[in-house]
Design a protein around this motif. Structure first.
Motif, PDB file in Angstrom:
ATOM      1  N   ILE A   1     142.095  62.545  -6.366  1.00  0.00           N
ATOM      2  CA  ILE A   1     140.242  63.244  -6.245  1.00  0.00           C
ATOM      3  C   ILE A   1     140.281  64.280  -6.475  1.00  0.00           C
ATOM      4  O   ILE A   1     141.174  65.444  -7.507  1.00  0.00           O
ATOM      5  CB  ILE A   1     140.124  64.128  -4.570  1.00  0.00           C
ATOM      6  N   THR A   2     139.168  63.982  -8.080  1.00  0.00           N
ATOM      7  CA  THR A   2     139.088  64.909  -9.098  1.00  0.00           C
ATOM      8  C   THR A   2     137.813  65.779  -8.998  1.00  0.00           C
ATOM      9  O   THR A   2     137.080  64.721  -7.927  1.00  0.00           O
ATOM     10  CB  THR A   2     139.549  64.511 -10.138  1.00  0.00           C
ATOM     11  N   ASP A   3     137.309  66.150  -9.729  1.00  0.00           N
ATOM     12  CA  ASP A   3     135.657  67.124  -9.799  1.00  0.00           C
ATOM     13  C   ASP A   3     135.076  66.028 -10.080  1.00  0.00           C
ATOM     14  O   ASP A   3     133.872  65.738  -9.428  1.00  0.00           O
ATOM     15  CB  ASP A   3     135.424  68.250 -10.369  1.00  0.00           C
ATOM     16  N   ARG A   4     135.329  65.177 -11.082  1.00  0.00           N
ATOM     17  CA  ARG A   4     134.292  63.540 -10.736  1.00  0.00           C
ATOM     18  C   ARG A   4     133.981  63.427  -9.532  1.00  0.00           C
ATOM     19  O   ARG A   4     132.652  62.578  -9.598  1.00  0.00           O
ATOM     20  CB  ARG A   4     135.439  62.658 -12.238  1.00  0.00           C
ATOM     21  N   ASP A   5     135.193  62.829  -8.815  1.00  0.00           N
ATOM     22  CA  ASP A   5     134.691  62.524  -7.301  1.00  0.00           C
ATOM     23  C   ASP A   5     134.231  63.070  -6.176  1.00  0.00           C
ATOM     24  O   ASP A   5     133.098  62.910  -5.631  1.00  0.00           O
ATOM     25  CB  ASP A   5     136.187  62.008  -6.689  1.00  0.00           C
ATOM     26  N   ILE A   6     134.190  64.521  -6.474  1.00  0.00           N
ATOM     27  CA  ILE A   6     132.890  65.558  -6.167  1.00  0.00           C
ATOM     28  C   ILE A   6     131.620  65.213  -7.009  1.00  0.00           C
ATOM     29  O   ILE A   6     130.891  65.394  -6.209  1.00  0.00           O
ATOM     30  CB  ILE A   6     134.008  66.633  -5.699  1.00  0.00           C
ATOM     31  N   SER A   7     131.638  65.317  -7.639  1.00  0.00           N
ATOM     32  CA  SER A   7     130.320  65.219  -8.550  1.00  0.00           C
ATOM     33  C   SER A   7     129.077  63.784  -7.842  1.00  0.00           C
ATOM     34  O   SER A   7     128.502  64.239  -7.066  1.00  0.00           O
ATOM     35  CB  SER A   7     130.361  65.049  -9.649  1.00  0.00           C
ATOM     36  N   LEU A   8     130.413  62.654  -8.123  1.00  0.00           N
ATOM     37  CA  LEU A   8     129.740  61.976  -7.146  1.00  0.00           C
ATOM     38  C   LEU A   8     129.468  61.580  -6.386  1.00  0.00           C
ATOM     39  O   LEU A   8     128.421  61.226  -5.394  1.00  0.00           O
ATOM     40  CB  LEU A   8     130.710  60.141  -7.572  1.00  0.00           C
ATOM     41  N   ALA A   9     130.253  62.599  -5.023  1.00  0.00           N
ATOM     42  CA  ALA A   9     130.015  63.009  -3.937  1.00  0.00           C
ATOM     43  C   ALA A   9     128.800  63.014  -3.210  1.00  0.00           C
ATOM     44  O   ALA A   9     127.661  62.715  -2.762  1.00  0.00           O
ATOM     45  CB  ALA A   9     131.090  62.655  -3.129  1.00  0.00           C
ATOM     46  N   GLY A  10     128.479  63.730  -4.525  1.00  0.00           N
ATOM     47  CA  GLY A  10     127.286  64.852  -4.086  1.00  0.00           C
ATOM     48  C   GLY A  10     125.826  63.826  -4.451  1.00  0.00           C
ATOM     49  O   GLY A  10     125.205  63.975  -3.816  1.00  0.00           O
ATOM     50  N   GLU A  11     125.493  63.233  -5.923  1.00  0.00           N
ATOM     51  CA  GLU A  11     124.836  62.090  -5.718  1.00  0.00           C
ATOM     52  C   GLU A  11     124.832  61.543  -4.922  1.00  0.00           C
ATOM     53  O   GLU A  11     123.468  60.882  -4.287  1.00  0.00           O
ATOM     54  CB  GLU A  11     125.399  61.813  -7.490  1.00  0.00           C
ATOM     55  N   ILE A  12     126.260  60.863  -4.286  1.00  0.00           N
ATOM     56  CA  ILE A  12     125.841  59.812  -3.005  1.00  0.00           C
ATOM     57  C   ILE A  12     124.967  60.276  -1.932  1.00  0.00           C
ATOM     58  O   ILE A  12     123.330  59.361  -1.575  1.00  0.00           O
ATOM     59  CB  ILE A  12     126.872  59.126  -2.690  1.00  0.00           C
ATOM     60  N   SER A  13     125.457  61.785  -2.014  1.00  0.00           N
ATOM     61  CA  SER A  13     124.365  62.399  -0.614  1.00  0.00           C
ATOM     62  C   SER A  13     122.926  62.481  -1.106  1.00  0.00           C
ATOM     63  O   SER A  13     122.207  62.426  -0.256  1.00  0.00           O
ATOM     64  CB  SER A  13     125.559  63.727  -0.196  1.00  0.00           C
ATOM     65  N   ARG A  14     122.677  62.987  -2.032  1.00  0.00           N
ATOM     66  CA  ARG A  14     121.416  63.254  -2.721  1.00  0.00           C
ATOM     67  C   ARG A  14     120.855  61.943  -2.312  1.00  0.00           C
ATOM     68  O   ARG A  14     119.172  61.707  -1.746  1.00  0.00           O
ATOM     69  CB  ARG A  14     121.818  63.238  -3.898  1.00  0.00           C
ATOM     70  N   ILE A  15     121.450  60.680  -2.451  1.00  0.00           N
ATOM     71  CA  ILE A  15     120.335  59.235  -2.140  1.00  0.00           C
ATOM     72  C   ILE A  15     120.620  59.122  -0.846  1.00  0.00           C
ATOM     73  O   ILE A  15     119.572  58.429  -0.344  1.00  0.00           O
ATOM     74  CB  ILE A  15     121.383  58.109  -3.188  1.00  0.00           C
ATOM     75  N   ALA A  16     121.922  59.609   0.114  1.00  0.00           N
ATOM     76  CA  ALA A  16     121.482  58.957   1.180  1.00  0.00           C
ATOM     77  C   ALA A  16     120.776  59.942   1.797  1.00  0.00           C
ATOM     78  O   ALA A  16     119.558  58.886   2.932  1.00  0.00           O
ATOM     79  CB  ALA A  16     122.448  59.164   1.182  1.00  0.00           C
ATOM     80  N   SER A  17     120.228  60.609   1.607  1.00  0.00           N
ATOM     81  CA  SER A  17     119.126  62.010   2.363  1.00  0.00           C
ATOM     82  C   SER A  17     118.060  61.471   1.772  1.00  0.00           C
ATOM     83  O   SER A  17     116.810  61.767   2.208  1.00  0.00           O
ATOM     84  CB  SER A  17     119.171  63.309   1.448  1.00  0.00           C
ATOM     85  N   ASP A  18     117.411  61.362   0.223  1.00  0.00           N
ATOM     86  CA  ASP A  18     116.353  60.648  -0.268  1.00  0.00           C
ATOM     87  C   ASP A  18     115.591  59.498   0.800  1.00  0.00           C
ATOM     88  O   ASP A  18     114.813  59.076   0.898  1.00  0.00           O
ATOM     89  CB  ASP A  18     116.084  60.760  -1.227  1.00  0.00           C
ATOM     90  N   ARG A  19     116.442  58.696   1.099  1.00  0.00           N
ATOM     91  CA  ARG A  19     116.246  57.536   1.805  1.00  0.00           C
ATOM     92  C   ARG A  19     116.206  57.452   3.394  1.00  0.00           C
ATOM     93  O   ARG A  19     116.158  56.616   4.121  1.00  0.00           O
ATOM     94  CB  ARG A  19     117.722  56.811   1.486  1.00  0.00           C
TER      95      ARG A  19
END
Length: 220
Positions: A80-98
């Motif tokens: 797991i890298t910061d790249r995964d952390i960053s994408l997880a954050g984007e996915i959480s934002r999308i999920a929250s918006d939806r």
């Protein structure tokens, strides 16, 4: 991409940096998102796919009626890298918006451990039976060829007649482990040892079949 983005994180760093909707389970960053049905699940996946393409980094996705399972790891970095952390954050934002509801506590992973005095002798049987092949540089681990079956691994031990030679390891979010152990005991199980907790607890069913509840945490 910077070299820092491909530096693997320790499990403690992952726990500190990951969005609260995600947990590390068996070496991957995982969550589950509850939706209103298949159409909403599909729309959510399509939106996630767009940001994944933009990031050139792609999660494992399990699309079902009413939920979407996601797992992230940087295969090229081996963890797991910061790249995964960053994408997880984007996915959480999308999920929250939806309006999708996160259920990170549901995440789990299962492996099959086989005690053997000679892994070379039995490995061909298991590769022929399941279609698994040894991991590169680690012949004692047989990862699933498509991610749909449990990893099989061999544990060197002396012959024994007091129990079976196979056991199940169930990896769960670290903050759910104690509750899972308690639930297993309440369901008729026996706690064999918690010597290695919180890394893993060894349990047995009424017939003596063994299983472990495992987390990313080091044992005491």
């Amino acid at each position: 991409m910077s070299d820092d983005a491909l530096q693997t994180l320790t499990s403690s760093q992952v726990a500190d940096r990951a969005p609260r909707d995600w947990r590390e389970v068996n070496g991957m960053l995982r969550t589950r998102l509850r939706t209103k049905g298949f159409e909403e699940s599909l729309a959510l996946v399509n939106e996630i796919a767009k940001v994944a393409e933009e990031a050139d980094h792609h999660p494992d996705i399990d699309l079902r009626w009413g939920w979407v399972g996601l797992a992230l790891v940087s295969h090229d970095a081996g963890g797991i890298t910061d790249r995964d952390i960053s994408l997880a954050g984007e996915i959480s934002r999308i999920a929250s918006d939806r309006g999708a509801s996160p259920q990170p506590e549901v995440g789990a992973s299962l492996t099959v451990g086989i005690d053997t005095a000679d892994a070379d002798r039995i490995r061909p049987f298991w590769t022929a039976l399941t279609g698994h092949e040894p991991a590169k540089g680690d012949p004692d681990t047989l990862p699933s060829p498509d991610g749909q079956m449990p990893t099989i691994w061999f544990q060197t031990s002396e012959p024994r007649d007091d129990r079976g030679r196979l056991h199940i390891d169930v990896y769960v979010p670290h903050d759910e482990a104690r509750a899972r152990v308690d639930a297993v005991v309440a369901a008729g199980g026996r706690l064999v040892t918690e010597e290695y907790a919180p890394a893993w607890w060894v349990l047995a069913d009424a017939d003596g079949n063994l299983a472990c509840v495992c987390t990313w945490q080091p044992h005491a």
